[in-house]
Design a protein around this motif. Structure first.
Motif, mmCIF file in Angstrom:
data_model
loop_
_atom_site.group_PDB
_atom_site.id
_atom_site.type_symbol
_atom_site.label_atom_id
_atom_site.label_comp_id
_atom_site.label_asym_id
_atom_site.label_seq_id
_atom_site.Cartn_x
_atom_site.Cartn_y
_atom_site.Cartn_z
ATOM 1 N N HIS A 55 0.830 -1.212 0.000
ATOM 2 C CA HIS A 55 0.000 0.000 0.000
ATOM 3 C C HIS A 55 0.866 1.264 0.000
ATOM 4 N N MET A 56 1.964 1.229 0.715
ATOM 5 C CA MET A 56 2.874 2.379 0.728
ATOM 6 C C MET A 56 3.444 2.616 -0.682
ATOM 7 N N LEU A 57 3.849 1.547 -1.363
ATOM 8 C CA LEU A 57 4.400 1.669 -2.716
ATOM 9 C C LEU A 57 3.351 2.177 -3.712
ATOM 10 N N VAL A 58 2.141 1.667 -3.594
ATOM 11 C CA VAL A 58 1.069 2.121 -4.488
ATOM 12 C C VAL A 58 0.746 3.583 -4.217
ATOM 13 N N ASP A 59 0.620 3.959 -2.953
ATOM 14 C CA ASP A 59 0.327 5.354 -2.607
ATOM 15 C C ASP A 59 1.393 6.294 -3.167
ATOM 16 N N LYS A 60 2.634 5.911 -3.034
ATOM 17 C CA LYS A 60 3.741 6.726 -3.555
ATOM 18 C C LYS A 60 3.644 6.866 -5.077
ATOM 19 N N THR A 61 3.311 5.783 -5.749
ATOM 20 C CA THR A 61 3.193 5.799 -7.211
ATOM 21 C C THR A 61 2.014 6.657 -7.662
ATOM 22 N N ILE A 62 0.875 6.501 -7.010
ATOM 23 C CA ILE A 62 -0.315 7.298 -7.358
ATOM 24 C C ILE A 62 -0.035 8.773 -7.098
ATOM 25 N N LYS A 121 2.821 10.272 -7.308
ATOM 26 C CA LYS A 121 3.701 10.720 -8.401
ATOM 27 C C LYS A 121 2.881 11.004 -9.661
ATOM 28 N N ILE A 122 1.929 10.144 -9.963
ATOM 29 C CA ILE A 122 1.069 10.343 -11.137
ATOM 30 C C ILE A 122 0.224 11.603 -10.947
ATOM 31 N N GLU A 123 -0.344 11.795 -9.761
ATOM 32 C CA GLU A 123 -1.163 12.978 -9.496
ATOM 33 C C GLU A 123 -0.348 14.265 -9.609
ATOM 34 N N LYS A 124 0.880 14.262 -9.108
ATOM 35 C CA LYS A 124 1.742 15.446 -9.237
ATOM 36 C C LYS A 124 2.021 15.752 -10.710
ATOM 37 N N TYR A 125 2.232 14.707 -11.486
ATOM 38 C CA TYR A 125 2.449 14.884 -12.922
ATOM 39 C C TYR A 125 1.205 15.508 -13.569
ATOM 40 N N LEU A 126 0.023 15.009 -13.206
ATOM 41 C CA LEU A 126 -1.225 15.558 -13.756
ATOM 42 C C LEU A 126 -1.439 16.999 -13.316
ATOM 43 N N TYR A 158 5.502 -5.211 -9.010
ATOM 44 C CA TYR A 158 6.661 -4.484 -8.512
ATOM 45 C C TYR A 158 7.917 -5.345 -8.623
ATOM 46 N N LYS A 159 8.883 -4.874 -9.428
ATOM 47 C CA LYS A 159 10.148 -5.582 -9.635
ATOM 48 C C LYS A 159 11.268 -4.566 -9.750
ATOM 49 N N ASN A 160 12.345 -4.793 -9.046
ATOM 50 C CA ASN A 160 13.525 -3.915 -9.135
ATOM 51 C C ASN A 160 13.177 -2.441 -8.934
ATOM 52 N N ASN A 161 12.345 -2.169 -7.931
ATOM 53 C CA ASN A 161 11.950 -0.799 -7.564
ATOM 54 C C ASN A 161 11.105 -0.090 -8.613
ATOM 55 N N LYS A 162 10.415 -0.857 -9.467
ATOM 56 C CA LYS A 162 9.531 -0.279 -10.482
ATOM 57 C C LYS A 162 8.305 -1.166 -10.645
ATOM 58 N N TRP A 163 7.211 -0.547 -11.085
ATOM 59 C CA TRP A 163 6.011 -1.293 -11.448
ATOM 60 C C TRP A 163 6.114 -1.629 -12.936
ATOM 61 N N ILE A 164 6.240 -2.914 -13.252
ATOM 62 C CA ILE A 164 6.487 -3.358 -14.625
ATOM 63 C C ILE A 164 5.293 -4.177 -15.124
ATOM 64 N N CYS A 165 4.866 -3.890 -16.364
ATOM 65 C CA CYS A 165 3.774 -4.634 -16.988
ATOM 66 C C CYS A 165 4.240 -6.057 -17.300
ATOM 67 N N ARG A 166 3.443 -7.015 -16.932
ATOM 68 C CA ARG A 166 3.803 -8.420 -17.150
ATOM 69 C C ARG A 166 4.009 -8.745 -18.627
ATOM 70 N N LYS A 167 3.121 -8.287 -19.485
ATOM 71 C CA LYS A 167 3.183 -8.657 -20.902
ATOM 72 C C LYS A 167 4.112 -7.763 -21.716
ATOM 73 N N LYS A 168 3.904 -6.479 -21.604
ATOM 74 C CA LYS A 168 4.588 -5.526 -22.487
ATOM 75 C C LYS A 168 5.906 -5.005 -21.924
ATOM 76 N N LYS A 169 6.161 -5.253 -20.651
ATOM 77 C CA LYS A 169 7.387 -4.806 -19.970
ATOM 78 C C LYS A 169 7.494 -3.288 -19.850
ATOM 79 N N PHE A 222 4.742 4.405 -14.686
ATOM 80 C CA PHE A 222 4.715 5.861 -14.832
ATOM 81 C C PHE A 222 4.981 6.270 -16.284
ATOM 82 N N GLU A 223 5.926 5.625 -16.941
ATOM 83 C CA GLU A 223 6.213 5.929 -18.350
ATOM 84 C C GLU A 223 5.023 5.561 -19.232
ATOM 85 N N PHE A 224 4.363 4.455 -18.922
ATOM 86 C CA PHE A 224 3.173 4.056 -19.665
ATOM 87 C C PHE A 224 2.084 5.122 -19.555
ATOM 88 N N ILE A 225 1.834 5.605 -18.335
ATOM 89 C CA ILE A 225 0.810 6.635 -18.118
ATOM 90 C C ILE A 225 1.167 7.901 -18.895
#
Length: 107
Positions: free
Chosen positions: A9-16, A18-23, A75-86, A90-93
């Motif tokens: 939950h902490m990792l997701v909150d931090k990611t969300i 970051k996305i909100e700040k970008y928006l 979550y892998k190697n300190n990043k949220w990575i898409c299983r299929k597309k890799k 944040f870059e995807f968004i």
């Protein structure tokens, strides 16, 4: 990699956050809006497109739904990575937002 519930939950909150700040950087410049109720974040475009971001606690994933497809990020190697597309989440968004707003503003 096993992630504890609290850490997830902490990792997701931090990611969300970051996305909100970008928006927020584009507040007033683009016709989009977002809302976050803690479990679901929706990014709405004036063109009726939207992105829905949900946390999947049981699977320890973030799911992203667009008008045409769904993506699952783990979550892998300190990043949220898409299983299929890799894609990294944040870059995807960012790329998806650019694609949708480019269609509207740069025709």
């Amino acid at each position: 990699m096993f992630i504890k519930k609290k850490t997830f939950h902490m990792l997701v909150d931090k990611t969300i956050s970051k996305i909100e700040k970008y928006l927020d950087e584009y507040n007033g410049k683009l016709d989009l809006d977002y809302e976050n109720n803690g479990k679901i974040t929706k990014i709405n475009f004036e063109s009726k497109n939207e992105i829905i971001i949900t946390r999947q606690e049981f699977l320890k994933q973030i799911w992203v739904a667009t008008k045409s497809q769904g993506y699952y990020f783990k979550y892998k190697n300190n990043k949220w990575i898409c299983r299929k597309k890799k894609h990294e989440l944040f870059e995807f968004i960012k790329k998806y937002l650019f694609k949708k707003t480019q269609e509207k503003y740069f025709k």
